[in-house]
Design a protein around this motif. Structure first.
Motif, PDB file in Angstrom:
ATOM      1  N   GLU A 192      64.195  50.139  39.644  1.00  0.00           N
ATOM      2  CA  GLU A 192      62.610  49.804  40.022  1.00  0.00           C
ATOM      3  C   GLU A 192      62.594  49.128  41.041  1.00  0.00           C
ATOM      4  N   ASP A 193      61.469  49.191  42.138  1.00  0.00           N
ATOM      5  CA  ASP A 193      61.257  47.725  42.380  1.00  0.00           C
ATOM      6  C   ASP A 193      60.717  46.816  41.922  1.00  0.00           C
ATOM      7  N   VAL A 194      60.554  45.507  41.710  1.00  0.00           N
ATOM      8  CA  VAL A 194      59.914  44.760  41.047  1.00  0.00           C
ATOM      9  C   VAL A 194      59.881  43.511  42.014  1.00  0.00           C
ATOM     10  N   PRO A 195      58.443  43.082  42.883  1.00  0.00           N
ATOM     11  CA  PRO A 195      57.831  42.130  43.269  1.00  0.00           C
ATOM     12  C   PRO A 195      56.951  41.327  42.392  1.00  0.00           C
ATOM     13  N   SER A 196      58.357  40.111  43.269  1.00  0.00           N
ATOM     14  CA  SER A 196      57.196  39.340  41.764  1.00  0.00           C
ATOM     15  C   SER A 196      56.219  38.522  42.931  1.00  0.00           C
ATOM     16  N   CYS A 197      55.287  38.928  41.897  1.00  0.00           N
ATOM     17  CA  CYS A 197      53.635  38.728  42.807  1.00  0.00           C
ATOM     18  C   CYS A 197      53.303  37.596  41.612  1.00  0.00           C
ATOM     19  N   ALA A 198      53.988  36.495  41.845  1.00  0.00           N
ATOM     20  CA  ALA A 198      52.841  35.606  40.530  1.00  0.00           C
ATOM     21  C   ALA A 198      53.102  34.014  41.304  1.00  0.00           C
ATOM     22  N   GLY A 199      52.167  33.816  42.261  1.00  0.00           N
ATOM     23  CA  GLY A 199      51.746  32.647  43.080  1.00  0.00           C
ATOM     24  C   GLY A 199      53.062  31.987  43.552  1.00  0.00           C
TER      25      GLY A 199
ATOM     26  N   ALA B 115      56.072  30.065  45.813  1.00  0.00           N
ATOM     27  CA  ALA B 115      55.482  30.061  47.024  1.00  0.00           C
ATOM     28  C   ALA B 115      56.413  30.934  48.235  1.00  0.00           C
ATOM     29  N   LYS B 116      57.348  31.890  47.100  1.00  0.00           N
ATOM     30  CA  LYS B 116      57.880  32.716  48.334  1.00  0.00           C
ATOM     31  C   LYS B 116      57.640  33.852  47.770  1.00  0.00           C
ATOM     32  N   SER B 117      57.838  35.245  48.264  1.00  0.00           N
ATOM     33  CA  SER B 117      57.839  36.588  48.112  1.00  0.00           C
ATOM     34  C   SER B 117      59.030  37.422  47.951  1.00  0.00           C
ATOM     35  N   VAL B 118      59.320  37.791  46.921  1.00  0.00           N
ATOM     36  CA  VAL B 118      60.466  38.184  46.135  1.00  0.00           C
ATOM     37  C   VAL B 118      60.263  38.898  45.951  1.00  0.00           C
ATOM     38  N   VAL B 119      60.947  40.737  46.429  1.00  0.00           N
ATOM     39  CA  VAL B 119      61.592  41.361  45.748  1.00  0.00           C
ATOM     40  C   VAL B 119      62.339  42.267  44.844  1.00  0.00           C
ATOM     41  N   GLY B 120      62.583  42.150  44.356  1.00  0.00           N
ATOM     42  CA  GLY B 120      63.803  42.267  42.743  1.00  0.00           C
ATOM     43  C   GLY B 120      64.084  43.678  42.585  1.00  0.00           C
ATOM     44  N   LEU B 121      65.505  43.860  42.513  1.00  0.00           N
ATOM     45  CA  LEU B 121      65.787  45.288  41.826  1.00  0.00           C
ATOM     46  C   LEU B 121      65.806  45.854  40.479  1.00  0.00           C
ATOM     47  N   THR B 122      65.619  46.511  40.094  1.00  0.00           N
ATOM     48  CA  THR B 122      66.101  46.940  38.298  1.00  0.00           C
ATOM     49  C   THR B 122      66.583  47.840  38.282  1.00  0.00           C
ATOM     50  N   LYS B 123      67.897  47.830  37.917  1.00  0.00           N
ATOM     51  CA  LYS B 123      68.864  48.825  37.518  1.00  0.00           C
ATOM     52  C   LYS B 123      69.397  49.147  36.003  1.00  0.00           C
ATOM     53  N   PRO B 124      68.906  50.675  36.396  1.00  0.00           N
ATOM     54  CA  PRO B 124      69.917  50.938  34.985  1.00  0.00           C
ATOM     55  C   PRO B 124      70.858  50.417  34.301  1.00  0.00           C
ATOM     56  N   VAL B 125      70.888  49.867  33.251  1.00  0.00           N
ATOM     57  CA  VAL B 125      72.630  48.646  32.497  1.00  0.00           C
ATOM     58  C   VAL B 125      72.948  50.379  31.737  1.00  0.00           C
ATOM     59  N   ILE B 126      71.772  50.733  31.316  1.00  0.00           N
ATOM     60  CA  ILE B 126      72.751  51.847  30.275  1.00  0.00           C
ATOM     61  C   ILE B 126      71.989  53.341  30.249  1.00  0.00           C
ATOM     62  N   ASP B 127      72.361  54.589  30.005  1.00  0.00           N
ATOM     63  CA  ASP B 127      71.910  55.359  29.871  1.00  0.00           C
ATOM     64  C   ASP B 127      70.869  55.153  28.670  1.00  0.00           C
ATOM     65  N   PRO B 128      69.637  56.235  29.604  1.00  0.00           N
ATOM     66  CA  PRO B 128      68.685  55.910  28.223  1.00  0.00           C
ATOM     67  C   PRO B 128      68.447  56.310  27.129  1.00  0.00           C
ATOM     68  N   VAL B 129      68.684  55.924  25.885  1.00  0.00           N
ATOM     69  CA  VAL B 129      69.296  55.152  24.448  1.00  0.00           C
ATOM     70  C   VAL B 129      68.393  56.771  23.920  1.00  0.00           C
ATOM     71  N   PHE B 130      66.873  57.156  24.797  1.00  0.00           N
ATOM     72  CA  PHE B 130      66.056  58.336  24.179  1.00  0.00           C
ATOM     73  C   PHE B 130      66.260  59.267  24.909  1.00  0.00           C
ATOM     74  N   ASP B 131      64.749  59.784  24.304  1.00  0.00           N
ATOM     75  CA  ASP B 131      64.347  61.291  25.510  1.00  0.00           C
ATOM     76  C   ASP B 131      63.312  60.529  26.393  1.00  0.00           C
ATOM     77  N   THR B 132      63.786  59.807  26.952  1.00  0.00           N
ATOM     78  CA  THR B 132      62.381  59.499  28.168  1.00  0.00           C
ATOM     79  C   THR B 132      62.669  59.488  29.634  1.00  0.00           C
ATOM     80  N   LYS B 133      62.070  59.307  30.262  1.00  0.00           N
ATOM     81  CA  LYS B 133      61.696  59.803  31.339  1.00  0.00           C
ATOM     82  C   LYS B 133      61.103  58.280  32.871  1.00  0.00           C
ATOM     83  N   HIS B 134      61.493  58.365  33.375  1.00  0.00           N
ATOM     84  CA  HIS B 134      61.544  56.754  34.402  1.00  0.00           C
ATOM     85  C   HIS B 134      59.719  57.637  34.374  1.00  0.00           C
TER      86      HIS B 134
END
Lengths: 287, 418, 709, 223, 52
Positions: free
Chosen positions: C476-483, C485-504
């Motif tokens: 997921e893209d994670v924009p830092s939107c918290a006031g 001075a700079k505006s940064v978008v980070g990328l959350t990455k899956p570090v493990i296969d889903p532990v349970f039967d969940t979905k994005h």
């Protein structure tokens, strides 16, 4: 042993209390790094295992002059009187379940050896040692995050901060592998140090003048002339140690601009502090 | 029913009466045993101890029973080494009391440790620098001595003594008892002392720490001395209780007076040393670490100066004074008061040297930590008392514990209620 | 031969001797010794190869870079990522404890459907079909605007997908939870115009005047703020903290200025008055002022003269003058708003008044000042194609501007305002004031779909739960939107296969959209969310996927911006706390707890002081003078117009007399004994107070009575 | 003791005076007693030495046989498979990936064991659940790099000549401790002929003492 | 406790401590051994009732 000590490390820490925000990152980083268990109710702080514990100190004044400061307290890795390695806890352990590594200055704790007499806890004035009153239990599935670098403890033994010794072991592994004699400052940093968002914790070798911790602390290698038990006193007037006068010779140094904070680090008789506060650090003795 | 086992010529209560009494006390034992098993199987979370109170009621009980059990080694020392012959009339009982105290101490230690199955590491992997190691070694070795000292008395049981081997063994053991007693005194000196050292070496705890001689802090010597001083008080107290319960006089007054006198002088010398130690600690040791005396006795709901005064004056100076003066010593009521105060005093001293040490804050921002034991701790602490009562009852009934019993009780033809 | 006792003796002794000489004894002794050191019930973690993966935390808007240590496929430790533009190394305790969320046995492990009072498991296919069926019905009934969505934020691709679904479905009713981000936008909109946002350059400012902003209490991007604060002394910068309680920020500040709660706006205007009166303002800057600057100037000189302000705020007039002078004369001053973490209730008057200080001293878009610039739009969703139903529905008015207004409307209206509600990354039943009535409103909505990973307070009210991955299992893209001075978008990455039967959640939305068919499905032509992200993040995708983040803007924006002070010039009334009791209850933000929808982790709860939580009792802070007869560690009953609560007392000299502080983030009712049923939710005790003119819930606290329990 | 009891029963209860009557009977008894003693001693000693280890250890067969000698011939030294990672840590028993550097879904040789390997593990993409003869308990930290890279030790010193073996012996697990028999128990008396016969703390300490002059501090080998 | 245990060292502390300990233990052991052997001897040689 002590003679050929010139190559020996003396790992230590200096914590800038003016930077510390009391956020708790160091505590949680320590817990997750070291497989520290948790239980349903952790609000009895006297039976809650937190190798790194953050105390909240106040200056005792009333509103609006009151002030607070947070003081992170890992195991102090005491060198003991005269810094000879006879830490309060090590010297009392009846079964050698804890020892003083003269090569690192780190006080160990071996869980498989400890039989839970708790004498070391009684000996430690910092409350840095914790007993496993309960069997550690992780909720189903959570054992999956346990790190193989640190042995989980069993009920009935004492545990405490190890300066993340496994990180030293890992750093040494690389050095061995690459044929290096020794490790770099950045290669061995404790989990609390790296986690601290404020950068309040500096860790390194107090014996190594190139290390930041040495440069901040400027430890005096000679015994304090006023208290022969105290060795390694900081020559930085803003730096102090906890209960330095007892001669435990901790390797955790604290830094603060605030006088009341420095005074809170030890016990002083009435009027004593004013006489000695400007002397670097603060210890006096009757001898 | 069990008359064949009862010493010849001795009057004892009926067996059913005896059995009922034992059964009642056994119920208390069972309660204690239940608590003990809870601690073993569920762990020390059954107690109210915590990371501030790693040492608590149990360690106090340990130190206290060993202190009052000091009567055994000291009486043995006087009897066998200094050849004070009158004491042979109380030595058996002193040994039994010592045996009870020491076996209780070992039992409590076995409950107190977090990993009882690893308890033997203290021997195997001994750290010789630890006072606790010294305690463990000398304690168990001295317990062996007490067992050895107790054996001849057991073998003197009417039936056992009929066995020629036992008869000879008892006789021979009596013959070399001086050697055992000397070894026991040596061991006792060190373990009583090292129990004192346990607290005295805690240089992280200004309330406990003392300067000393070589590796031994002053508390080392104070503990040995106080055990020797107050131990006989406890022997006398238990003798008195036994006499009251049995309704018989068991030991002649001259023996009691002698032991009381020795105890009295020991108490007086001890308390002088203790006062000097306290003053030096209060005026020199503690202030050099930044502590005033008031730090240790204020800002909390329990530990005030009263405890210091009670321990030293009321339960030290007073019994000492009573026991060294002939007139007061030979007054049965005053003597009883003195020995009770003495026993309380030494127990209070051990309390202070265990629990108050843990309670006193050391870091300037720390607070007093008070604690109240859980029922499991109380039950396991009462357990030895109940066990001691049973052992004394059984020993008194079946063994010739008091050599003067018959002499003192033959004149009365009427069987009295026991 | 006669076998007598001696033979048995011989036999016995022989056996003993034989065993003694054999290795049995030593071996068994040794083995049992080893056995006592390796209890089988103590877990033995499996060893393996150590690897590190980089990702981004999305537990809070801070968006810190993370480095996750893994043993083979198993994440074992989370740490801050060095050299990441947001946090550069450090991490907060919640992020570090992230694995406890991942493996939390109390997670929603499969899609759930409510049946009566209980949830039962259903398959993903059935769940999606059920949701789609319901939505089709709503659409058929001709009022597609009755589908609403509450999400945590507006930015980001998942939020974008929800908005896209609502729009193409035909509903304008997309809401976000109040957050610092939303307040920054509201403030920027009021003073500078729509589509703008504000950032504060705390790292470079030499004088930070904080109106209760918990700079080290989790305000903004916490780790970034910690760092900015930590470097303060080295930079010789000052922090003045205006707050009614000695918070950690106040304690760490160079000066703490206690103030009557709720009067921050007045103090800000009072400082403005001094600056104007003493001509400390920047003349050039005032040229940008629109909307009645003179009117404002006259008004504040009249109503906010130092003596008057002092009376209102409890801050000494001389201090007000001193602060004004220091602030105006500093080289790079910045005034910061957003009490506590900045995501609680705020009044526009306060936000605007504080920001006006920035405008007056002309630090806008200057280093160390406040950055005002358009919101960054880094995603490029293709234009929507909408059918007539969607057009008609989308063009209708929203049920309310803010989520609290939506709740209010649902509660007040006898007809259903909302037929179906999506809740994503939000927990209104916990986080909004007067949570009881929020629950009531959510309960009134016929069909509630939660996308929560946990069975939180809102998910419990849902009809269907479509559990989403935790941030460690998803892209997921994670924009830092918290006031920042700079505006940064980070990328959350899956570090493990889903532990349970969940979905994005993104995948779930795409599946729902596809199931809705027609023009809606046409707008969701991606196969998966991952594909969608890659295409909509086109411009920054390379940077995102390679570096793990993309910097959208950095440093002071160029140009000046117009300042419209008409809202303030009308002298809006200061918000008063609800009720008639003598004391005021204020919520406290504590870094070790979370006051957004999720509960703090077991580790984080473990760090909480026993002066905040004792057993299951919440501890409130009160000045000894105010406490009167109440004892420290004793129990008391709090009564507010919203309800009562039993609390433990902590006498605290750091509290201004007359107020009671209660921590936010406790009192969760998750099915997790380590974090739940501890203390109470302060939002239960505080009711909303709507600010006229802005519509914001601005209840900074509530009047309260305390009595011995 | 029973001798004495004997006497008291036979003799009078008043006195043990006549304890040594019936010498011949006693002699016979003693003789028989000696025989019983010897028999019992031998039986117990032998069972303690031979049977006891069999009971103490459970035998587990490895998933399939592995020919170290063959692999050494084909692949080279120990470290071609038991290699170091870049961080200086030691991989230990190779993972499937390492095997697949040479092996593939096609068998290289003709052994049955390889067929098992390919069918059950390679094709299923499953790790082989090898039993590790030299696995130390969780409390132990061991740096292979320190010993082989820096101190220049041979693998053989600790692991013996496993590299020359053509088959894998069964894995023997101590039923009490769960330890492999190779840690200590190869010789049930604990007698050590070769440096690799035992891998207990004392064995580590012995070598450390010799090589470094110090047994080492706890944390050197513990975690 | 024994020279072959890990912690053992031939230093002053160990020699003094265990010296004392083993010394005491051997006295007790020797004493008891003596008593038992003597008792056995006495039993066999019937010198049992020569006292009391």
């Amino acid at each position: 042993m002590k003679q050929n000590n010139n190559k020996a490390h003396k790992f230590g820490m200096v914590i800038d209390l003016d930077k510390c925000t009391g956020c708790g990152s160091c505590m949680v980083s320590c817990m997750s790094e070291n497989n520290v268990p948790f239980k349903e109710d952790e609000s009895n702080k006297k039976d809650s295992i937190t190798w790194m514990s953050v105390y909240k100190l106040t200056n005792g004044k009333s509103f609006p002059d009151t002030q607070i400061v947070y003081m992170p307290r890992p195991c102090q890795h005491c060198g003991g009187k005269g810094d000879h390695g006879h830490s309060p806890c090590v010297s009392v352990c009846p079964a050698v379940a804890t020892d003083y590594g003269y090569d690192t200055g780190i006080v160990s704790q071996i869980y498989t050896r400890c039989f839970g007499c708790r004498y070391c806890m009684g000996a430690c004035p910092y409350h840095a040692r914790y007993f496993n009153w309960w069997d550690p239990k992780w909720p189903e599935g959570m054992e999956n995050y346990l790190s193989p670098d640190v042995s989980p403890r069993m009920r009935g033994v004492v545990e405490k901060c190890s300066f993340c010794y496994h990180r030293y072991q890992a750093a040494r592994d690389i050095a061995y592998y690459e044929g290096r004699d020794d490790i770099e400052e950045h290669e061995y940093q404790t989990a609390c140090t790296t986690a601290c968002p404020a950068g309040a914790i500096v860790f390194g070798d107090l014996n190594n003048p190139a290390h930041q911790v040495h440069q901040i602390v400027k430890p005096d290698p000679h015994p304090d002339p006023r208290n022969k038990h105290v060795v390694g006193k900081s020559r930085n007037p803003k730096v102090f140690r906890l209960l330095e006068r007892l001669g435990t010779n901790p390797k955790i140094y604290y830094l603060s601009e605030r006088e009341w904070v420095r005074k809170a680090g030890d016990n002083y008789l009435d009027g004593e502090w004013d006489k000695i506060k400007n002397y670097h650090g603060a210890t006096l003795s009757n001898d | 029913m069990d008359s064949a086992l009862i010493p010849e010529g001795a009057k004892r209560c009926s067996f059913p009466k005896f059995a009922i009494g034992i059964a009642i006390v056994s119920a208390v034992v069972l309660w204690g045993v239940f608590a003990m098993f809870l601690c073993w199987f569920k762990g020390l979370n059954q107690t109210n101890m915590n990371d501030y109170y790693g040492f608590a009621l149990w360690i106090w009980a340990d130190l206290a029973v060993i202190a009052v059990g000091g009567g055994a080694f000291f009486t043995g020392l006087l009897r066998y080494i200094f050849k004070i012959d009158e004491l042979k009339n109380i030595i058996n009982f002193a040994v039994i009391i010592g045996f009870i105290c020491y076996s209780s101490a070992l039992l409590i230690l076995a409950i107190d440790i977090g990993q009882p199955l690893r308890g033997w590491f203290i021997f195997w992997h001994a750290n010789v620098h630890s006072m606790l190691t010294e305690v463990a070694f000398c304690l168990s070795a001295y317990f062996a001595v007490l067992t050895i000292e107790f054996i001849p008395n057991i073998l003197e049981n009417r039936q056992a003594n009929k066995v020629p081997f036992f008869h000879h063994l008892a006789h021979n053991m009596h013959g070399v008892m001086a050697v055992f007693a000397a070894t026991g005194a040596f061991l006792s000196f060190f373990h009583q002392g090292s129990l004192g050292g346990v607290a005295g070496v805690l240089y992280g705890r200004p309330f406990a720490v003392r300067e000393g001689l070589l590796i031994w802090p002053w508390t080392f010597f104070l503990f040995t001395w106080s055990a020797a001083a107050f131990g006989p008080c406890f022997t006398l107290l238990v003798t008195k209780i036994t006499e009251t319960v049995t309704g018989k006089k068991l030991v002649k007054d001259n023996v009691v007076h002698l032991l009381a006198k020795i105890s009295g002088w020991m108490i007086v010398t001890y308390i002088i040393a203790k006062i000097i130690d306290t003053i030096y600690w209060a005026l020199v040791t503690a202030p050099s670490l930044g502590f005033t005396l008031s730090h240790f006795y204020s800002n909390n709901g329990f530990y005030g100066y009263w405890i210091l005064i009670t321990e030293i004056v009321l339960c030290g100076v007073v019994p000492g004074a009573i026991l060294i003066m002939k007139s007061t010593r030979e007054n049965p009521r005053l003597r009883l008061i003195a020995i009770i105060l003495g026993v309380i005093g030494v127990c209070l001293n051990r309390w202070v040297m265990v629990l108050q040490i843990m309670a006193v804050p050391v870091m300037s921002f720390d607070t007093w930590a008070l604690y109240f034991p859980s029922w499991q701790e109380i039950a396991t602490t009462i357990l030895p008392v109940a066990y001691g009562i049973i052992l004394i009852a059984v020993a008194y009934r079946y063994l010739p514990v008091f050599p003067q019993e018959q002499e003192l009780n033959t004149i009365e033809p009427v069987a009295e209620a026991e | 031969m006669k076998v007598d006792r001696r033979s048995f003796l011989g036999l016995g002794l022989g056996a003993v001797a034989g065993v003694a000489v054999s290795p049995v004894g030593i071996k068994l002794t040794d083995d049992s010794s080893i056995w006592t050191q390796n209890w089988p019930w103590t877990p033995v973690p499996i060893d393996g190869e150590v690897t590190y993966e980089n990702s981004v935390c999305s537990l809070c808007p801070g968006s810190c870079g993370l480095s996750i240590r893994k043993i083979d496929d198993r994440p074992v430790k989370i740490e801050g990522l060095a050299e990441h533009p947001v946090n550069d190394g450090g991490a907060c305790l919640h992020g570090i404890a992230g694995l406890q969320y991942l493996y939390d046995p109390a997670r929603v492990k499969t899609p759930l459907k409510k049946n009566g009072d209980k949830f039962e498991k259903i398959s993903w296919d059935d769940a999606i079909a059920l949701v789609a069926g319901k939505l089709v019905d709503i659409r058929k009934s001709g009022s597609p605007e009755k589908l609403a969505c509450i999400a945590d934020k507006e930015q980001g691709s998942v939020s974008g997908l929800f908005q896209r679904l609502l729009k193409t479905f035909g509903s304008p009713n997309f809401y976000t939870m109040p957050s610092l981000e939303s307040y920054l936008e509201v403030t920027a909109e009021a003073l500078h115009g729509e589509g703008m946002t504000i950032g504060f350059d705390l790292e470079n400012s030499d004088f930070v005047l904080s109106f209760g902003a918990g700079i080290i209490e989790g305000w903004g991007s916490p780790v970034n703020c910690f760092k900015a604060n930590a470097s303060r002394r080295a930079r010789h910068a000052k922090l003045y903290q205006i707050e009614s309680r000695l918070s950690n920020t106040a304690a760490n500040a160079d000066k703490w200025i206690p103030i009557k709660p709720g009067t921050e706006a007045d103090l800000a205007l009072g400082i403005c008055a001094v600056i104007l009166k003493n001509n400390l303002f920047n003349g050039g800057a005032t040229a940008n002022f629109r909307g009645g600057f003179n009117k404002l100037a006259i008004m504040i000189q009249k109503d906010y003269a130092p003596s008057k302000t002092a009376e209102i705020t409890g801050v000494k007039a001389s201090d007000i003058e001193k602060i004004a002078t220091l602030f105006a004369k500093a080289k790079m001053p910045v005034a910061v708003f957003g009490k506590g973490r900045g995501d609680g209730a705020q009044s526009l008057k306060e936000l605007a008044a504080v920001h006006t200080l920035n405008c007056l001293v002309d630090n806008i878009n200057k280093e160390g000042g406040a950055f005002v610039q358009p919101q960054s739009e880094y995603l490029e969703f293709p234009d929507e194609s909408m059918d007539s139903i969607a057009d008609a529905g989308f063009s209708k008015n929203k049920a309310g501007r803010y989520v609290n207004q939506l709740i209010e409307k649902v509660n007040e209206s006898s007809k259903p305002v909302v037929e179906a509600l999506f809740v994503y990354n939000a927990n209104p039943c916990y986080s909004l004031h007067d949570s009881k009535s929020v629950k009531q409103a959510i309960g009134k909505i016929p069909f509630v779909v939660s996308f929560s990973s946990f069975l939180d307070e809102t998910a419990k009210e849902a009809d269907i739960i479509l559990p989403s991955h935790t941030f460690l299992e998803r892209l997921e893209d994670v924009p830092s939107c918290a006031g920042l001075a700079k505006s940064v978008v980070g990328l959350t990455k899956p570090v493990i296969d889903p532990v349970f039967d969940t979905k994005h959640a993104g995948d779930a939305v795409i599946l729902i959209a596809k199931a809705l068919e027609g023009s809606i499905a046409q707008n969701f032509e991606w196969e998966t969310y991952d594909e969608c992200l890659e295409s909509v993040a086109g411009g920054i995708w390379d940077s995102l996927s390679e570096d793990g983040y993309a910097i959208i803007s950095e440093g002071a924006p160029s140009g000046s911006v117009a300042v419209n002070v008409s809202f303030l010039a009308d002298n809006p009334a200061t918000i008063q706390a609800q009720g008639d009791y003598e004391l005021t209850l204020i919520p406290i933000d504590n870094m070790r707890l979370i006051n957004a929808g999720i509960a703090a982790s077991p580790f984080a709860i473990k760090t909480v002081s026993d002066k905040v939580l004792k057993g299951s009792d919440i501890v409130v802070e009160i000045n000894p003078l105010t406490a009167k007869g109440l004892k420290d560690r004793g129990y008391a009953t709090l009564t507010t117009p919203m309800g009562t609560a039993r609390v433990m007392i902590n006498l605290n000299e750091g509290m201004m007399p007359g107020i009671i502080g209660m921590v936010e983030g406790l009192g969760h009712t998750f099915d997790n004994k380590y974090v739940s049923n501890k203390g109470i939710n302060v939002n239960d005790l505080i009711g909303p107070v709507i600010e006229s003119g802005s519509g914001l819930d601005a209840a900074f606290g509530i009047k309260v009575k305390i009595s011995k329990a | 003791m029973s001798e004495i009891e004997n006497k008291t029963e036979n003799g009078s209860t008043e006195s043990a005076g006549e304890g040594t009557t019936g010498d011949t009977k006693d002699d016979k008894g003693l003789g028989l007693g000696v025989i019983f003693f010897i028999v019992a001693f031998v039986v117990c000693f032998l069972s303690g030495t031979l049977l006891f280890p069999k009971l103490l250890y459970s035998k587990k067969e490895q998933p399939f046989n592995f020919d170290h000698a063959l692999h050494v011939d084909e692949a080279g030294d120990c470290d071609s498979c038991h290699s170091f990672r870049e961080d200086g840590s030691f991989t230990g028993i190779p993972k499937l990936d390492t095997c697949l550097d040479c092996h593939s879904e096609e068998a290289l040789g003709e052994t049955e064991d390889e067929a098992v390997f390919v069918e059950e593990y390679v094709l299923e993409e499953k790790e082989v659940p090898w039993y590790v003869y030299s696995r130390q308990p969780d409390c132990v930290f061991f740096s292979h790099a320190a010993h082989t890279q820096t101190a220049g030790m041979d693998c053989v010193t600790c692991h013996g000549h496993i590299g020359e073996s053509t088959s894998l012996k069964p894995y023997e697990e101590n039923r009490i401790t769960g330890y492999s028999r190779d840690i200590w128990g190869k010789n049930i008396f604990g007698i050590k002929k070769n440096s690799w016969d035992r891998m207990k703390m004392d064995d580590c300490a012995e070598c450390h003492k010799e090589e470094t002059g110090h047994k080492g501090y706890c944390f050197q080998c513990h975690k | 406790m024994f020279p072959f245990s890990f912690e053992w060292a031939w230093d002053m502390a160990h020699v003094v401590f265990f010296g004392g300990f083993w010394y005491a233990v051997s006295i007790l052991g020797a004493g008891m051994t003596f008593c038992i052997l003597k008792a056995a001897y006495d039993t066999i040689n019937d010198s049992g009732d020569s006292h009391h």
